[in-house]
Design an enzyme around this catalytic site. Structure first.
Site, mmCIF file in Angstrom:
data_model
loop_
_atom_site.group_PDB
_atom_site.id
_atom_site.type_symbol
_atom_site.label_atom_id
_atom_site.label_comp_id
_atom_site.label_asym_id
_atom_site.label_seq_id
_atom_site.Cartn_x
_atom_site.Cartn_y
_atom_site.Cartn_z
ATOM 1 N N ASP A 420 0.867 -1.172 0.000
ATOM 2 C CA ASP A 420 0.000 0.000 0.000
ATOM 3 C C ASP A 420 0.910 1.230 0.000
ATOM 4 O OD1 ASP A 420 -1.641 2.129 0.649
ATOM 5 O OD2 ASP A 420 -2.876 0.975 2.061
ATOM 6 N N HIS A 421 0.901 1.953 -1.100
ATOM 7 C CA HIS A 421 1.857 3.052 -1.242
ATOM 8 C C HIS A 421 1.533 4.236 -0.328
ATOM 9 C CE1 HIS A 421 5.255 4.869 -2.918
ATOM 10 N NE2 HIS A 421 4.949 4.901 -4.202
ATOM 11 N N ARG A 422 0.367 4.221 0.294
ATOM 12 C CA ARG A 422 0.073 5.282 1.267
ATOM 13 C C ARG A 422 0.889 5.084 2.534
ATOM 14 N NH1 ARG A 422 -6.237 4.243 1.647
ATOM 15 N NH2 ARG A 422 -5.323 2.145 1.730
#
Ligand code: CAO
Length: 448
Positions: A420-422
């Site tokens: 999850d790039h967040r």
């Protein structure tokens, strides 16, 4: 006369929505407090929803396969009763608020009127009356064996009926009764039909979408087959993860030449279960998660903070005849290769037999999806909603590797970390995966 909503129950701590399956009653039917009105499913269990009051079933809101948030109405019941909780919660109410009550545990009582959860005693959920919830495979097996699920006593957590409960009940029935005395379901009470091509559920109660019409194509004959229950329940969750989590997949490879030789030695000397590469990968992952706690976390609902998990529960994707199931192995960071191999054999066997319980499927902090036994050089697994990363493992292959002066044959294991790039940036993903590759490359240190 007032209208009471029949709502989507909360069946596990993490459940936020469920799939409506079928109606057992129709508009205008008289319902008694405790009568089963409909069936719903979470991604873990199927459950029958009971009427919380005596009354008449009014407007039906839900339709088969609708995904409905917990607490949202499925239908409305007209009632004269003042006992809108159906006497379910006669215990002294606590001051707990709704969210706390919603955390009570695995299986909340069905048929609780909206707003009623505010008074649920936290520590002592009321005893269930009427039918028990069941794992999806159990419901299907009961249908195949023409066994009324309501007659089966569940041995799973919260009284969930497992496949072995169904099979035991079926054996008892066969031994104890003549065939005509078997509690065969009347067509109008049929529970979830087996999602096979042969099943032809009644139109009004079909929880498996029937191949309603022959599909036609101008290019040739076609055939419509129903998706398995697992696929239908998992589908919305996968779509949600794929569309709401900004995914990136990082690829790397580990030199497992020595590790695999060592693994073969151990495997040859171990009785009872196989020792495959996956157990070593689990050890390496559990240790890497300790070094990189951010990878073992969840993003808070408001997306403003991270919940770092100080425990390690590894989900492992298992391929079954009915589709993908992800059982969870707890305390993975405190177990060695042999214990994890045993656990893996246990959960994968039970996943394929359909005897996993709700607990077996809950609370993963990180997931591993290994296609190594099948093939491939890399893939992009989808991160599970409550996690921030998933490791895809593909098939190890001998490759020429430059050692500084010549090419040497080495067994290389492809690793694919989707994240999850967040929460995880590319540098962290690369460091985590490189750490994992180094651990797998150092067989002796891994088993110490
Ligand atoms: N490279 C090379 N060989 C591998 C390997 C790898 N990465 N992983 C496993 N193998 C070998 C095993 O050693 C075994 O070989 P031998 O019998 O010769 O020793 C063989 O492949 C079969 O292994 P397995 O699949 O039975 O056992 P496992 O412990 O590796 O995996 C399980 C168990 C349950 C994860 C697996 O059976 C399975 O279901 N995998 C599919 C998961 C899936 O569908 N993922 C996709 C989900 S989408 O994200």
């Amino acid at each position: 006369m007032r209208e009471v909503p029949l709502v989507m129950p909360k069946m596990s701590m993490t459940m936020t929505e469920g799939t409506f399956l079928l109606w057992r009653k129709q508009t205008g039917d008289t319902v008694r407090n405790g009568d089963v009105v409909c069936e719903v499913a979470s991604d873990k269990v199927d459950m029958e929803v009971e009427s919380p009051v005596d009354g008449t079933l009014g407007r039906l809101v839900a339709e088969p396969d609708d995904v409905i948030a917990v607490g949202e109405p499925l239908a409305y019941i007209s009632t004269d009763s003042d006992d809108l909780l159906g006497g379910l919660f006669d215990a002294e109410p606590t001051t707990e608020t709704t969210p706390a009550a919603a955390d009570v545990g695995v299986l909340e009582p069905a048929g609780v009127a909206a707003g009623a959860t505010a008074a649920v005693p936290r520590a002592t959920p009321p005893s269930r009356r009427g039918p028990q919830p069941a794992v999806p495979f159990a419901r299907r097996r009961a249908s195949e064996l023409q066994l009324d699920l309501r007659t089966v006593i569940g041995s799973g957590p919260g009284g969930v009926v497992t496949v072995s409960d169904v099979e035991t009940a079926a054996q008892t029935r066969t031994a104890a009764t003549a065939p005509t005395a078997a509690p065969v379901l009347a067509p109008t009470e049929a529970s979830t039909p087996a999602p096979t091509e042969a099943s032809t559920p009644a139109p009004t109660e079909a929880s498996t979408p029937a191949p309603t019409e022959a599909a036609t194509s101008p290019f040739g004959p076609t055939e419509v087959v129903a998706l398995s229950r697992i696929a239908r329940v998992a589908g919305p969750a996968l779509t949600r993860s794929w569309t709401t989590i900004p995914h990136v997949t990082h690829h790397d490879s580990a030199d497992i030449t020595e590790l695999d030789a060592f693994r073969r030695e151990i495997d040859a000397g171990t009785d009872g279960h196989r020792v495959t590469l996956l157990a070593f990968i689990m050890v390496a992952v559990a240790r890497a998660l300790r070094e990189y706690p951010r990878v073992n976390s969840s993003l808070s609902a408001d997306e403003k903070s991270l919940v770092l998990k100080r425990f390690c529960r590894l989900g492992v994707a298992v391929d079954t005849d009915d589709g993908l199931v992800v059982p969870v192995i707890g305390d993975a960071d405190r177990k060695g290769v042999l214990e994890l191999s045993g656990d893996l054999t246990d959960v994968s066997t039970r996943a394929r037999a359909g005897t996993l319980t709700g607990d077996d499927l809950s609370g993963a902090t990180f997931t591993i999806s290994s296609l190594g036994g099948i093939g491939g050089t890399g893939f992009t697994p989808i991160v599970n909603g409550s996690e921030v990363a998933i490791l895809g493992v593909s098939r190890a292959a001998m490759q020429p590797v430059w050692d500084g002066s010549q090419f040497v044959p080495r067994l290389m294991l492809p690793l694919s970390l989707s994240y999850d790039h967040r929460v995880i940036d590319g540098a962290l993903a690369a460091r985590f995966t490189a750490h994992l590759a180094r651990s797998l490359g150092d067989a002796r240190r891994l088993v110490l």
